[in-house]
Motif scaffolding. Structure first.
Motif, PDB file in Angstrom:
ATOM      1  N   GLU A  90      -5.680 -31.595  37.589  1.00  0.00           N
ATOM      2  CA  GLU A  90      -5.201 -32.035  38.896  1.00  0.00           C
ATOM      3  C   GLU A  90      -5.227 -30.964  39.974  1.00  0.00           C
ATOM      4  O   GLU A  90      -5.360 -31.287  41.153  1.00  0.00           O
ATOM      5  CB  GLU A  90      -3.763 -32.571  38.751  1.00  0.00           C
ATOM      6  CG  GLU A  90      -3.646 -33.786  37.839  1.00  0.00           C
ATOM      7  CD  GLU A  90      -4.487 -34.957  38.322  1.00  0.00           C
ATOM      8  OE1 GLU A  90      -4.562 -35.182  39.551  1.00  0.00           O
ATOM      9  OE2 GLU A  90      -5.091 -35.636  37.473  1.00  0.00           O
ATOM     10  N   LEU A  91      -5.080 -29.701  39.616  1.00  0.00           N
ATOM     11  CA  LEU A  91      -5.003 -28.662  40.640  1.00  0.00           C
ATOM     12  C   LEU A  91      -6.380 -28.103  40.970  1.00  0.00           C
ATOM     13  O   LEU A  91      -7.274 -28.092  40.113  1.00  0.00           O
ATOM     14  CB  LEU A  91      -4.089 -27.527  40.175  1.00  0.00           C
ATOM     15  CG  LEU A  91      -2.597 -27.853  40.026  1.00  0.00           C
ATOM     16  CD1 LEU A  91      -1.821 -26.596  39.680  1.00  0.00           C
ATOM     17  CD2 LEU A  91      -2.032 -28.499  41.282  1.00  0.00           C
ATOM     18  N   GLY A  97      -4.849 -20.791  37.586  1.00  0.00           N
ATOM     19  CA  GLY A  97      -4.368 -19.593  36.899  1.00  0.00           C
ATOM     20  C   GLY A  97      -2.892 -19.342  37.148  1.00  0.00           C
ATOM     21  O   GLY A  97      -2.130 -19.071  36.214  1.00  0.00           O
ATOM     22  N   MET A  98      -2.468 -19.426  38.404  1.00  0.00           N
ATOM     23  CA  MET A  98      -1.061 -19.195  38.733  1.00  0.00           C
ATOM     24  C   MET A  98      -0.173 -20.253  38.090  1.00  0.00           C
ATOM     25  O   MET A  98       0.908 -19.934  37.547  1.00  0.00           O
ATOM     26  CB  MET A  98      -0.871 -19.212  40.248  1.00  0.00           C
ATOM     27  CG  MET A  98       0.573 -18.961  40.673  1.00  0.00           C
ATOM     28  SD  MET A  98       0.794 -19.039  42.468  1.00  0.00           S
ATOM     29  CE  MET A  98       0.494 -20.783  42.760  1.00  0.00           C
ATOM     30  N   LEU A 103       3.850 -21.877  33.909  1.00  0.00           N
ATOM     31  CA  LEU A 103       4.217 -22.706  32.755  1.00  0.00           C
ATOM     32  C   LEU A 103       4.460 -21.843  31.518  1.00  0.00           C
ATOM     33  O   LEU A 103       5.414 -22.071  30.764  1.00  0.00           O
ATOM     34  CB  LEU A 103       3.115 -23.734  32.474  1.00  0.00           C
ATOM     35  CG  LEU A 103       3.067 -24.955  33.386  1.00  0.00           C
ATOM     36  CD1 LEU A 103       1.844 -25.807  33.063  1.00  0.00           C
ATOM     37  CD2 LEU A 103       4.332 -25.787  33.251  1.00  0.00           C
ATOM     38  N   SER A 104       3.577 -20.872  31.303  1.00  0.00           N
ATOM     39  CA  SER A 104       3.745 -19.994  30.139  1.00  0.00           C
ATOM     40  C   SER A 104       5.031 -19.186  30.239  1.00  0.00           C
ATOM     41  O   SER A 104       5.698 -18.940  29.229  1.00  0.00           O
ATOM     42  CB  SER A 104       2.543 -19.056  30.018  1.00  0.00           C
ATOM     43  OG  SER A 104       1.339 -19.787  29.863  1.00  0.00           O
ATOM     44  N   ALA A 105       5.371 -18.771  31.452  1.00  0.00           N
ATOM     45  CA  ALA A 105       6.582 -17.970  31.637  1.00  0.00           C
ATOM     46  C   ALA A 105       7.830 -18.751  31.270  1.00  0.00           C
ATOM     47  O   ALA A 105       8.817 -18.172  30.786  1.00  0.00           O
ATOM     48  CB  ALA A 105       6.674 -17.482  33.079  1.00  0.00           C
ATOM     49  N   THR A 106       7.821 -20.067  31.494  1.00  0.00           N
ATOM     50  CA  THR A 106       9.014 -20.857  31.185  1.00  0.00           C
ATOM     51  C   THR A 106       9.342 -20.810  29.700  1.00  0.00           C
ATOM     52  O   THR A 106      10.512 -20.921  29.317  1.00  0.00           O
ATOM     53  CB  THR A 106       8.833 -22.323  31.611  1.00  0.00           C
ATOM     54  OG1 THR A 106       7.747 -22.914  30.875  1.00  0.00           O
ATOM     55  CG2 THR A 106       8.561 -22.432  33.095  1.00  0.00           C
ATOM     56  N   LEU A 107       8.315 -20.644  28.853  1.00  0.00           N
ATOM     57  CA  LEU A 107       8.555 -20.585  27.409  1.00  0.00           C
ATOM     58  C   LEU A 107       9.387 -19.353  27.049  1.00  0.00           C
ATOM     59  O   LEU A 107      10.397 -19.453  26.339  1.00  0.00           O
ATOM     60  CB  LEU A 107       7.226 -20.570  26.662  1.00  0.00           C
ATOM     61  CG  LEU A 107       7.309 -20.519  25.131  1.00  0.00           C
ATOM     62  CD1 LEU A 107       8.038 -21.739  24.603  1.00  0.00           C
ATOM     63  CD2 LEU A 107       5.914 -20.424  24.522  1.00  0.00           C
ATOM     64  N   GLY A 108       8.970 -18.194  27.555  1.00  0.00           N
ATOM     65  CA  GLY A 108       9.713 -16.975  27.262  1.00  0.00           C
ATOM     66  C   GLY A 108      11.068 -16.941  27.938  1.00  0.00           C
ATOM     67  O   GLY A 108      12.074 -16.566  27.319  1.00  0.00           O
TER      68      GLY A 108
END
Length: 254
Positions: A90-91, A97-98, A103-108
């Motif tokens: 969609e983006l 990339g951003m 999204l990956s940061a929310t996991l940690g």
């Protein structure tokens, strides 16, 4: 939890392993279903399954029902690949990339905050409230996801690799049973050796299946790439170092 449900340490560890086992098997399957039937639709379904599992865990009165509820929660492992797929679909390319990084940061960040807040919750409430508090944001997020998130227009017809899912889940289950019960059975007992041997046979069968089905759940051939192979090796080591303390540290408490 072990004390309240009157169970053994071995069975208590399945609260972790049940979630991880179902997540390992469900994630590639649900990801492929999302490619076929729509990532938003599967994302909502996964969130509902996770909410049901979370409520079931909060209502559990035995270790068996709690492990089953945690296995349902394991479907949540597919949330990230589905979300990554929606972002890519969609983006615009310059923002992908951003968005993936956020999204990956929310996991940690979520894991770190969750561990600390869990201790705060347990200081004032019973362990069931860990799941009640966990269910609230999931249920609250369902409506915004359904009404605000666009359905991915990219569809890729595919077939589900049920044979791969069955052999992988059976092989991993046998391995985990052997590791869990080995001390009680005896590490050199016929039962332990038999379970480990069965696990090796099943996992070898899984690799054989994945190399021959037209649409495997895991592309084994990608392991020929040294970068892919060693990133997975590192991931296994990180998994041991991360989840090991979760099980070991509480045993040193009063």
């Amino acid at each position: 939890i072990q004390r309240d449900l009157d169970t053994t340490t071995t069975w208590a560890t399945w609260i972790f392993t049940g979630f991880l086992l179902s997540s390992a098997v469900a994630t590639p399957l649900i990801g492929k279903l999302g490619d076929t039937y729509g990532k938003k639709r599967l994302l909502v379904i996964v969130m509902i399954i996770f909410a049901v599992g979370t409520v079931g865990a909060a209502l559990s009165t035995s270790i068996a029902t709690l492990i089953l509820a945690r296995a349902l929660q394991g479907a949540a492992g597919a949330i990230f690949p589905l979300a990554f797929g929606i972002v890519r679909d969609e983006l615009p390319p310059e923002k992908v990339g951003m968005a993936l990084g956020l999204l990956s940061a929310t996991l940690g960040i979520g894991a770190g905050i969750g561990l600390v807040l869990s201790g705060v919750v347990l200081e004032s409430f019973s362990w069931e409230w860990l799941f009640w508090f966990g269910a609230i944001p999931v249920v609250a997020a369902l409506a915004p996801v359904w009404f605000l998130l666009p359905e991915s227009r990219v569809r890729t017809p595919s077939r589900i690799d049920w044979r791969g899912a069955l052999t992988l889940s059976a092989g991993l289950s046998a391995l985990l049973v052997g590791l869990s019960e080995g001390e009680r059975w005896g590490w050199l007992s016929a039962a332990t050796i038999g379970v480990f041997a069965g696990s090796v046979v099943l996992l070898c069968l899984w690799v054989w299946v994945e190399l021959r089905v037209p649409e495997p759940m895991v592309q084994i051939g990608m392991m020929r790439d040294r970068a892919v192979l060693w990133s997975h090796v590192v991931a296994v080591i990180v998994g041991f170092s991360m989840y090991g303390p979760f099980l070991l540290v509480p045993s040193f408490g009063p």
